[in-house]
Enzyme design. Structure first.
Site, mmCIF file in Angstrom:
data_model
loop_
_atom_site.group_PDB
_atom_site.id
_atom_site.type_symbol
_atom_site.label_atom_id
_atom_site.label_comp_id
_atom_site.label_asym_id
_atom_site.label_seq_id
_atom_site.Cartn_x
_atom_site.Cartn_y
_atom_site.Cartn_z
ATOM 1 N N TYR A 37 0.860 -1.189 0.000
ATOM 2 C CA TYR A 37 0.000 0.000 0.000
ATOM 3 C C TYR A 37 0.898 1.241 0.000
ATOM 4 O O TYR A 37 1.937 1.250 0.669
ATOM 5 C CB TYR A 37 -0.878 0.017 1.260
ATOM 6 C CG TYR A 37 -1.939 -1.059 1.297
ATOM 7 C CD1 TYR A 37 -2.962 -1.100 0.347
ATOM 8 C CD2 TYR A 37 -1.944 -2.024 2.300
ATOM 9 C CE1 TYR A 37 -3.948 -2.075 0.395
ATOM 10 C CE2 TYR A 37 -2.932 -3.006 2.363
ATOM 11 C CZ TYR A 37 -3.929 -3.021 1.395
ATOM 12 O OH TYR A 37 -4.906 -3.990 1.450
ATOM 13 N N PHE A 69 -1.789 -7.314 1.278
ATOM 14 C CA PHE A 69 -3.194 -7.029 1.627
ATOM 15 C C PHE A 69 -3.423 -6.519 3.058
ATOM 16 O O PHE A 69 -4.442 -5.910 3.336
ATOM 17 C CB PHE A 69 -4.112 -8.240 1.349
ATOM 18 C CG PHE A 69 -4.150 -8.608 -0.102
ATOM 19 C CD1 PHE A 69 -4.848 -7.830 -1.019
ATOM 20 C CD2 PHE A 69 -3.457 -9.720 -0.565
ATOM 21 C CE1 PHE A 69 -4.864 -8.150 -2.365
ATOM 22 C CE2 PHE A 69 -3.472 -10.052 -1.921
ATOM 23 C CZ PHE A 69 -4.182 -9.263 -2.818
#
Length: 216
Positions: free
Chosen positions: A62, A73
């Site tokens: 991210y 994730f």
């Protein structure tokens, strides 16, 4: 070799990794890079090689402040769940009829049950997805996947989305189990991620080979 340290040390001595390290060190000094440097290899430190059951392959970390923690994730529990994580939690609820153990989006409990949460690229510049594409991380993670394929048996590979599914060619399907589906992001989740039932399928496979099922 029976530990990630030995496997990773072998990669560190290769020419591509030496240039990769130089470039990554420079970028940590000159730009904002995620995850924090000490968490780049977090996926390996939380899932010992001897306990490996499953590989969940993501793309890159991210790229928002405080989100990346070195697992595909996953985000730290104090961070709002990103859309992909929200969709993973929805599919778990729908597939298993009960909420995930990881409602807060921190997948550390998965890692501790033998799930390697591996991104294909292990670092990213803030606000710039895939900014560390083709620096050498893909060579490293492809070599990790090939090593697992060659030296382990009955590992379940969960590949969501085109780039992850393309890694199927690195895995010996005669020895391992591969589950594929569209990516859980809002852009593609309705094309087949919802309803893929990967969480119950994984537990059926684990039970069939005499391994403990995962508490998702």
């Amino acid at each position: 070799m029976n530990s990630w340290d030995e496997i990773i040390d072998e990669e560190r001595n290769k020419e591509y990794f030496i240039s990769l390290k130089k470039e990554i060190d420079k970028r940590y000094l000159t730009t904002t890079v995620f995850p924090p440097k000490d968490l780049i290899f977090n996926a390996f430190s939380k899932t010992p090689f001897k306990d490996l059951k499953i590989v969940v392959l993501g793309q890159d970390p991210y790229h928002g402040k405080g989100q990346a923690q070195g697992f595909s994730f996953s985000t730290p529990k104090e961070i709002k769940n990103p859309p992909s994580m929200q969709n993973i939690l929805k599919e778990i609820q729908s597939d298993l009829g009960k909420p995930s153990l990881c409602q807060d989006g921190d997948l550390t409990p998965w890692a501790k049950q033998g799930i390697l949460l591996l991104n294909a690229i292990l670092t990213v510049e803030e606000g710039k997805p895939k900014s560390h594409h083709k620096l050498g991380w893909e060579i490293f993670t492809d070599n990790i996947i090939k090593y697992i394929s060659k030296n382990c048996e009955d590992i379940i590979f969960i590949l969501w989305g085109g780039p992850a599914i393309a890694k199927s060619k690195l895995i010996d399907e005669k020895k391992h189990h591969i589950l594929t589906a569209p990516h859980p992001s809002p852009l593609s989740s309705y094309r087949g991620f919802f309803g893929c039932k990967h969480f119950s399928k994984v537990n059926k496979i684990l039970e069939s080979i005499g391994k403990e099922p995962i508490v998702w």
